[in-house]
Structures are given as structure tokens and as C-alpha cells.
Design a protein around this motif. Structure first.
Motif, PDB file in Angstrom:
ATOM      1  N   GLN A 198      39.466  10.602  36.028  1.00 42.18           N
ATOM      2  CA  GLN A 198      38.663  11.753  35.623  1.00 42.18           C
ATOM      3  C   GLN A 198      37.225  11.352  35.331  1.00 42.18           C
ATOM      4  N   HIS A 199      37.020  10.086  35.035  1.00 44.63           N
ATOM      5  CA  HIS A 199      35.680   9.567  34.745  1.00 44.63           C
ATOM      6  C   HIS A 199      35.129   8.802  35.946  1.00 44.63           C
ATOM      7  N   LYS A 200      35.609   9.189  37.124  1.00 45.41           N
ATOM      8  CA  LYS A 200      35.148   8.619  38.399  1.00 45.41           C
ATOM      9  C   LYS A 200      35.273   7.094  38.430  1.00 45.41           C
ATOM     10  N   GLY A 201      36.361   6.590  37.840  1.00 44.81           N
ATOM     11  CA  GLY A 201      36.639   5.165  37.874  1.00 44.81           C
ATOM     12  C   GLY A 201      35.889   4.340  36.848  1.00 44.81           C
ATOM     13  N   ASP A 202      35.109   4.971  36.001  1.00 45.27           N
ATOM     14  CA  ASP A 202      34.325   4.255  34.987  1.00 45.27           C
ATOM     15  C   ASP A 202      35.192   4.040  33.739  1.00 45.27           C
ATOM     16  N   ALA A 203      35.832   2.877  33.675  1.00 49.17           N
ATOM     17  CA  ALA A 203      36.746   2.587  32.570  1.00 49.17           C
ATOM     18  C   ALA A 203      36.024   2.549  31.228  1.00 49.17           C
ATOM     19  N   LEU A 204      34.805   2.039  31.205  1.00 50.57           N
ATOM     20  CA  LEU A 204      34.047   1.971  29.954  1.00 50.57           C
ATOM     21  C   LEU A 204      33.735   3.371  29.431  1.00 50.57           C
ATOM     22  N   GLN A 205      33.336   4.272  30.306  1.00 50.67           N
ATOM     23  CA  GLN A 205      33.056   5.645  29.887  1.00 50.67           C
ATOM     24  C   GLN A 205      34.333   6.325  29.388  1.00 50.67           C
ATOM     25  N   ALA A 206      35.440   6.091  30.085  1.00 51.84           N
ATOM     26  CA  ALA A 206      36.720   6.661  29.658  1.00 51.84           C
ATOM     27  C   ALA A 206      37.104   6.127  28.283  1.00 51.84           C
ATOM     28  N   LEU A 207      36.921   4.828  28.057  1.00 50.87           N
ATOM     29  CA  LEU A 207      37.233   4.232  26.765  1.00 50.87           C
ATOM     30  C   LEU A 207      36.369   4.829  25.657  1.00 50.87           C
ATOM     31  N   LYS A 208      35.085   4.987  25.921  1.00 50.73           N
ATOM     32  CA  LYS A 208      34.187   5.583  24.924  1.00 50.73           C
ATOM     33  C   LYS A 208      34.636   6.994  24.566  1.00 50.73           C
ATOM     34  N   GLU A 209      34.978   7.784  25.558  1.00 51.27           N
ATOM     35  CA  GLU A 209      35.430   9.150  25.274  1.00 51.27           C
ATOM     36  C   GLU A 209      36.730   9.137  24.487  1.00 51.27           C
ATOM     37  N   MET A 210      37.641   8.229  24.827  1.00 53.56           N
ATOM     38  CA  MET A 210      38.912   8.151  24.105  1.00 53.56           C
ATOM     39  C   MET A 210      38.677   7.767  22.651  1.00 53.56           C
ATOM     40  N   ILE A 211      37.735   6.875  22.395  1.00 59.20           N
ATOM     41  CA  ILE A 211      37.416   6.485  21.020  1.00 59.20           C
ATOM     42  C   ILE A 211      36.881   7.678  20.242  1.00 59.20           C
ATOM     43  N   VAL A 212      36.006   8.459  20.858  1.00 61.32           N
ATOM     44  CA  VAL A 212      35.455   9.647  20.203  1.00 61.32           C
ATOM     45  C   VAL A 212      36.561  10.665  19.937  1.00 61.32           C
ATOM     46  N   LEU A 213      37.406  10.913  20.946  1.00 53.12           N
ATOM     47  CA  LEU A 213      38.503  11.864  20.771  1.00 53.12           C
ATOM     48  C   LEU A 213      39.448  11.409  19.674  1.00 53.12           C
TER      49      LEU A 213
END
Length: 59
Positions: free
Chosen positions: A25-40
Motif C-alpha cells: 500500500q506504500h508502494k514498496g516503501d517499507a520505511l514509510q509503512a513502518l513510520k505510519e504503523m508507529i503513528v497508528l
């Protein structure tokens, strides 16, 4: 970290699928996905803490 979870192989496989979908969902950007998961997770933790505080206050 309050809790350490131990997953069995079935749970680990299910978590892997979910993680891969979330990263996709984050176009393969694991770091961006991790950041969003931390915020959520932070928002959910705040809500859980508020509920727990309310429960203690009503006892």
C-alpha cells in the motif's frame, strides 16, 4: 515495550501476509509503512490508555 509476543508458525505466516500488503500500500516503501504503523500504534495506545484511565476512575 510492555509485552513480548511469541507467535506460532501459522500466526507468523499470517502476520507476514499482512505486513507485505501494508508495505505494498506504500508502494514498496517499507520505511514509510513502518513510520505510519508507529503513528497508528501511538494513536491506538493513547486511546487504550484513556479507556484504562476511565476504568480505574470508575472503580
Amino acid at each position: 515495550m510492555d509485552h513480548i509476543l511469541t507467535l506460532d508458525s501459522r500466526q507468523e505466516a499470517a502476520l507476514q501476509v499482512i505486513a507485505e500488503k501494508f508495505i505494498a500500500q506504500h508502494k514498496g516503501d517499507a520505511l514509510q509503512a513502518l513510520k505510519e504503523m508507529i503513528v497508528l500504534n501511538g494513536h491506538l495506545q493513547e486511546r487504550l490508555d484513556a479507556v484504562e484511565g476511565w476504568r480505574r476512575a470508575t472503580r
